[in-house]
Design an enzyme around this catalytic site. Structure first.
Site, short mmCIF file in Angstrom:
data_model
loop_
_atom_site.label_atom_id
_atom_site.label_comp_id
_atom_site.label_asym_id
_atom_site.label_seq_id
_atom_site.Cartn_x
_atom_site.Cartn_y
_atom_site.Cartn_z
N GLU A 234 26.88 8.63 -42.43
CA GLU A 234 27.47 8.55 -43.76
C GLU A 234 27.07 9.75 -44.62
OE1 GLU A 234 29.31 6.58 -42.90
OE2 GLU A 234 28.64 4.54 -42.55
N CYS A 244 34.20 13.54 -35.66
CA CYS A 244 34.23 14.48 -34.53
C CYS A 244 35.09 13.90 -33.41
CB CYS A 244 32.82 14.73 -34.03
SG CYS A 244 32.74 15.90 -32.66
#
Length: 316
Positions: A234, A244
């Site tokens: 986070e 990703c």
């Protein structure tokens, strides 16, 4: 508003036909995402070598994040050109804001989380005094499946934005209360106003006892691992790191707890380069501090991985 680590909505995208099939990027695509490293210091070049210890992202299962949320990824060059937050001399502290009671069984140590965040982001991290979560001040509901109380994340984010310290790079609210972002959603692990530098996330579902499962011996370590993982994920968003899609990486999206648990507690070469570009740390010192944390708290698998990275970077 940016959302992250989101659980399935009450009406999932699979019911609506799902997202297009995700295509796993090949070796050349992964290298292009890292970008040209020829002008970087040798240690950093070796740290970003994708052939040494980094696994490609696997094809998602039908309930996984990328099966339901089409994402194209973010290369280093896209990150470099994007509008994002950067630490400055005047805004260089990560703040953790406890929301509600965080003590008792199943709760991770705030001091340990602070220690982890300082190592992982190479930035000073401070814990603010806890704030009581009074239901009359925030929107709540009872979850239709668990029957447990949940707090609306948008209310909490507005509250946090008003409390952002002047020297803060970002402020992350942490709580043992379950969260939801919208009446259509079952729950959410966390949510953020990324450019406004505030986020909130919950530890509630990281405790096996949340859904009635037994707490086996050593469950505290499991909760701590999960909490460190979600904290780093986070907070990574606060630096402008998007999910990703190139390697197994801390910044992989997750739709459910099993998928979150499968993420490593380290960054792939693409995301490591983004964070290093933002913070400017020495990569050897960076990994050494993380290794010390993992050894201290018996995160054995991650400690072994980091040790291998150090050996590769230092040529030993």
């Amino acid at each position: 508003m940016g959302a992250f680590a989101i659980a399935l909505p009450l009406l999932s995208t699979l019911a609506l036909g799902g997202a297009p099939d995700f295509r796993v990027p090949g070796p050349e695509e992964r290298r292009r995402a890292i970008g040209d490293t020829s002008d970087l210091p040798e240690a950093l070049r070796r740290a970003l070598d994708p052939a040494a210890g980094f696994e490609p992202i696997p094809k998602p299962g039908p309930m996984d994040w990328l099966a339901q949320h089409p994402e194209s990824g973010q290369t280093f060059e896209e990150f470099r050109r994007a509008r994002r937050n950067c630490p400055t001399l005047k805004q260089a502290v990560l703040y953790l804001q406890p929301l509600g009671a965080l003590g008792g069984a199943g709760a991770p140590s705030l001091d340990t989380l602070r220690e982890f965040a300082e190592a992982f982001f190479a930035m000073p991290t401070k814990i603010l005094d806890p704030v009581a979560l009074e239901p009359e001040k925030f929107t709540t509901r009872l979850n239709a499946f668990t029957g447990k109380r949940q707090f609306l994340t948008t209310d909490l984010l507005q509250f946090l934005e008003k409390r952002l310290p002047e020297d803060a790079f970002s402020l992350l609210g942490i709580t043992l209360e379950d969260l939801y972002p919208d009446p259509r959603w079952n729950f959410v692990f966390g949510q953020a106003l990324v450019l406004r530098r505030v986020g909130v996330y919950s530890f509630a579902r990281y405790d096996p006892a949340f859904d009635g499962s037994p707490r086996e011996k050593g469950f505290e370590k499991l909760v701590l691992e999960r909490s460190c993982r979600v904290l780093a994920h986070e907070a990574g968003h606060m630096f402008g790191l998007r999910h990703c899609v190139y390697f197994r990486c801390l910044m992989n999206g997750s739709n459910h707890l099993a998928e979150s648990d499968a993420r490593p507690i380290h960054l792939c070469p693409v995301c490591l380069r983004k964070l290093q570009y933002s913070v400017g740390f020495n990569v050897v010192e960076y990994y050494q501090k993380i290794f010390h944390f993992h050894r201290t708290y018996d995160f054995d698998r991650e400690a072994q991985w980091v040790n291998r990275r150090l050996e590769h970077i230092m040529g030993t």
